[in-house]
Scaffold this active site. Structure first.
Site, PDB file in Angstrom:
ATOM      1  N   ASP A   1       0.842  -1.197   0.000  1.00 24.74           N
ATOM      2  CA  ASP A   1       0.000   0.000   0.000  1.00 24.74           C
ATOM      3  C   ASP A   1       0.881   1.252   0.000  1.00 24.74           C
ATOM      4  OD1 ASP A   1      -0.781   0.373   3.529  1.00 24.74           O
ATOM      5  OD2 ASP A   1       0.997  -0.439   2.555  1.00 24.74           O
TER       6      ASP A   1
ATOM      7  N   HIS B   1       2.191  -8.952  -3.858  1.00 25.33           N
ATOM      8  CA  HIS B   1       1.152  -7.953  -3.616  1.00 25.33           C
ATOM      9  C   HIS B   1       1.768  -6.556  -3.560  1.00 25.33           C
ATOM     10  CE1 HIS B   1      -2.558  -6.301  -1.955  1.00 25.33           C
ATOM     11  NE2 HIS B   1      -1.800  -5.630  -1.109  1.00 25.33           N
TER      12      HIS B   1
ATOM     13  N   ASP C   1       1.888 -17.565  -5.128  1.00 25.35           N
ATOM     14  CA  ASP C   1       2.443 -16.398  -5.830  1.00 25.35           C
ATOM     15  C   ASP C   1       1.330 -15.708  -6.599  1.00 25.35           C
ATOM     16  OD1 ASP C   1       4.146 -14.530  -6.916  1.00 25.35           O
ATOM     17  OD2 ASP C   1       4.859 -15.857  -8.520  1.00 25.35           O
TER      18      ASP C   1
END
Length: 867
Positions: A339, A670, A718
């Site tokens: 993020d 991610h 993954d």
């Protein structure tokens, strides 16, 4: 971390190359008017994306510039679901421009709990998409939501043949693990240990064969059956080819007709990883343009969070409502993870380890500071006369100090815990496109002590290069320490997890220990020494170095490592005590590595692999490497190398967890702007990015869907939206960079063995150790001979007992025992040992049951021959 929880539901994506089996569903149809033969009956859409039936399909006009997937939705409510039931979802769709559409089956109201989430890349050609999932809870009226926002361009989305039926057989996910012969897919140092693992049902030893790239057999041997590995539930053998030391590329190992991934043997295996792992931090800088000349066009991007629309910027950030009436310039720093948040407690351990990477070159024999020096790394400050690694650290330190509460405020000197978006944003989203307001969150004692510790370290390292900045760091460190002492129990709210991770920590004794240690090393002030010595953690190895590894929430070990390695004013006895904690912890990690089927120096209780387990592995490796720097003991070095084997492919999944390294590397971690799996125009993570790794909690929907019931070391996938197993973060890459530097130093030691000795050189000491033993005691005589080529002035002989022997009395030497570790130093009359001369000393002690003589000794950090 936890970078993808959104108010509109937990996001997830389509699995690449899945292997699963599912039976056709035979339950009743749950979708009303899925073929749109009755117009738009049963369907709804957000106001900004009106829908109508065109040529038998529902088509919605999506406006340009929607930021998040859930900003535009087509959906249907009132769908009943039964816990434990399998469901088959299918639909056909097209889009006038290529987009990624997320499809959620979820609660129709907050908290939008998701039963299924997928992400499909949809284009102009109409295609059919199918998904199978199992409901985890009962729902009287769930919602099917096609989230079609997040595109910069306006486009038309068309949908048809929507079906959701029960009675589907839940998919059985089988990870593609490739060859059962598991090796380090990058390679092995020429003079280092070389081992691997073979997965097989067979229980008898098998023959292994090492071949070069041309297929020529170079070595062979037999495997050692190990039985069922509890971390993977696989029956395994191990094999060792450490005696082979011929450098080359493209080697493979074949066992029982199965062949490993190729690997190299050589000394220059980790120089690129050292650079790549450190470049990760520049890639993830906030508030600065990422320059294509440094990282390549693929990874270049505009500056993020500088206040250019739609971005709100970090130069004038207010607190959450009701917390404060001021704003702060908290620009700069590193984005924490997937993020756009910036967290002081996560940033503290990260910047400390980046600085320690450099500080090790000032204290450890054989450490190469040149490779971290000015002009060596990918930073825009190169050429300014400051080591590049410190330039990178400064970018984060400036941010950390900006997070402090200003003078005159109620909590002046404390540090705000974090700054991030008011609400969660979706993937993908580049930093300069983030439209969310930014907010400071409440100060915390933990964050304040992170500033105190890292700023104290900053002060001593920058003194040589920028005395003014060093003074600023020291002032911030002392101010933060005083504020933390005045407010010792201001804890972060564990429920403060909207828009960013909570990072709550209800025990800050470790942060106090770390900060006191760094301030003492930097200033030498006895006040800080007493804080260290009087800490309830001091001397408790398991408290300072948890068996599961250091982390952002367990930082005491950072202070102990600084005390053990950086020159300071501890007494000799105090220093021995700290170093004994390091070696005792390293002994435990090394034992874990030797006992593990995959060689990993990580043995959490009940095999509970945690979120970011790979970083725990790496932090244990940092302790082992430091113990090797201090003692020269090859056992510590070997455990580090086996740990790297695990991370680079010798693991139950045959997965290299580092992007760009190995044949089967993670590349869909991610991350919001390294998001190729969701948007082909965006890149995969940059080389040198380490995935979080197996996590038994599997908190995200992708992991829960695919990995339920997984063996601990196999709870990994993954996939870009498996944030629980596959996130990347600054505090995971920091120890990777540290270890890569250490390993590159080992390999670059010229003709020297990675342990520091020339393999052809005779050890410069010889130890004769003889004991007389009885039921509960012993008497030992030791002869230490100088076999070197010069007189030895001053000596320190170290060893460790393998059991619970206790020394009670010594003669002709000062002998100090800490735990199982022993240090012998000269008496006043035998401080020098001439060439071929010897000193003799002895001691008495007690033991319980059988006792063994130690097998390894080191003289002044170098291994001795044992007679």
């Amino acid at each position: 971390m936890l970078g993808a929880v959104a108010a509109a539901g937990l996001l997830a994506g389509a699995l690449t190359a899945p292997v699963f089996a599912a039976e056709s569903a035979d339950g009743p149809e749950l979708i009303t008017n899925g073929d749109f033969s009755n117009g738009t009956t049963g369907w709804w859409w957000t106001e900004n994306s009106p829908g109508e039936v065109v040529d038998g399909r529902l088509c919605a006009e999506v406006p340009a510039g929607t930021e998040n997937p859930w900003d535009a939705i087509v959906g249907q409510n009132g769908i009943p679901l039964t816990a434990g039931e399998g469901y088959a979802l299918s639909f056909t769709a097209s889009a006038s421009v290529p987009v990624t559409v997320r499809t959620n089956v979820q609660m129709a109201t907050e908290p939008w709990t998701t039963e299924h989430a997928s992400a499909d890349q949809i284009g102009a050609e109409t295609k059919t998409f199918s998904h199978v999932f199992t409901a985890k809870a009962d729902h009287e009226a769930a919602q099917l939501a096609f989230q079609i926002g997040g595109s910069e361009q306006a486009y038309t989305f068309c949908l048809d043949d929507v079906s959701l039926t029960g009675g589907a057989e839940p998919p059985v996910y089988e990870p593609d693990t490739g060859s059962p012969v598991r090796v380090n897919q990058v390679g092995y140092l020429t003079e280092g240990p070389k081992s691997g693992t073979f997965v097989t049902d067979k229980t008898s030893a098998l023959t292994w064969t090492l071949k070069d790239a041309d297929g020529t057999e170079k070595a062979s041997g037999t495997t050692t059956p190990k039985g069922v590995d509890p971390t993977s539930r696989q029956n395994v053998h191990t094999f060792d080819f450490g005696d082979f030391d011929e450098a080359g590329e493209g080697y493979t190992v074949t066992i029982d007709g199965e062949t490993s991934e190729p690997f190299d043997i050589g000394d220059d295996l980790y120089s690129s990883l050292r650079s790549d792992a450190l470049a990760y931090f520049y890639h993830n800088r906030s508030g600065i343009e990422i320059d294509a000349d440094l990282v390549g066009e693929e990874y270049a991007r505009p500056a993020g969070h500088v206040g250019v629309a739609p971005n709100r910027g970090d130069t004038e950030v207010p607190c959450q409502e009701g917390l404060c009436d001021y704003t702060l310039d908290v620009s700069g720093g590193w984005y924490d993870a997937g993020d756009h948040g910036k967290y002081v407690v996560n940033g503290g351990i990260s910047v400390a380890q980046v600085m320690s990477n450099y500080e090790r070159t000032l204290t450890a024999e054989g450490a190469d500071g040149a490779e971290l020096g000015d002009g060596k790394l990918r930073v825009p400050e190169r050429g300014n006369g400051v080591p590049d690694v410190l330039d990178e650290a400064r970018w984060q330190m400036d941010f950390m100090m900006r997070m402090m509460v200003p003078e005159g405020e109620e909590l002046a000197g404390m540090a705000h815990h974090k700054i991030h978006d008011r609400q969660w944003t979706g993937l993908p989203l580049l930093p300069h496109q983030d439209p969310q307001p930014r907010e400071l969150h409440a100060p915390s004692t933990a964050a304040t002590l992170n500033v105190a510790a890292s700023a104290a370290q900053c002060a001593r390292l920058f003194e040589e290069y920028d005395a003014d900045f060093a003074a600023k760091c020291l002032d911030a460190a002392e101010t933060a320490w005083a504020a933390a002492k005045a407010h010792p129990d201001v804890l972060a709210d564990p429920n403060d997890g909207t828009g960013g991770g909570a990072y709550s920590d209800n025990d800050v004794r470790d942060e106090f220990y770390w900060a006191a240690a760094e301030l003492f090393v930097t200033t030498g002030e006895d006040t800080y020494r007493q804080e260290v010595l009087n800490s309830p953690l001091h001397g408790d190895t398991d408290a300072v170095f948890p068996r599961g590894g250091m982390s952002w929430g367990a930082t005491a070990g950072l202070g102990a490592l600084s005390l053990a390695t950086v020159p300071n004013d501890l007494t000799d006895a105090q220093l021995r005590g700290v170093r004994a904690m390091v070696t005792e912890a390293a002994d435990g990690y090394a034992a874990d590595s030797r006992g593990a089927a995959y060689g990993v120096p990580y043995a959490p209780r009940d095999n509970h692999y945690v979120w970011g387990s790979n970083s725990q592995v790496l932090n244990n490796m940092v302790v082992l490497a430091t113990a090797h720097d201090l003692t020269g003991e090859a056992a510590y070095r070997d455990a580090v190398l086996r740990g790297m084997d695990y991370l680079l492919g010798r693991n139950p999944l045959n997965q290299s967890y580092v992007t760009g390294y190995g044949e089967r590397d993670s590349r869909n971690q991610h991350h919001r702007f390294w998001a190729n799996q969701l948007d082909p125009d965006l890149p995969n993570p940059a080389p040198g990015s380490v995935a979080g790794g197996p996590n038994v909690e599997i908190q995200d929907p992708i992991a829960q869907d695919k990995l339920r019931g997984c063996a601990p070391a196999m709870c990994y996938i993954d996939h870009i939206e498996s944030w629980a197993t596959n996130e990347i973060t600054i505090n995971w890459n920091a120890p990777l960079a540290w270890i890569a530097s250490y390993l590159d130093d080992l390999g670059q030691g010229g003709g020297e063995d990675p342990g520091g000795e020339d393999p052809g050189e005779t050890p410069s000491c010889e130890v004769t150790y003889s004991s007389s033993r009885w039921n509960s005691g012993f008497s030992t005589n030791v002869t230490l001979k100088n076999t070197g080529t010069a007189t030895l002035s001053g000596w320190e002989l170290t060893w460790a007992f393998a059991d619970d022997q206790k020394i009670t009395q010594a003669w002709n030497a000062q002998v100090v025992q800490t735990g199982r570790n022993v240090v012998a130093k000269p008496a006043q009359w035998n401080t020098t040992i001439p060439m071929n001369g010897s000193v003799h000393f002895g001691f008495n002690g007690t033991s319980a049951g059988q006792a063994a003589d130690p097998a390894a000794f080191s003289l002044n950090g170098k291994a001795c021959t044992v007679k």
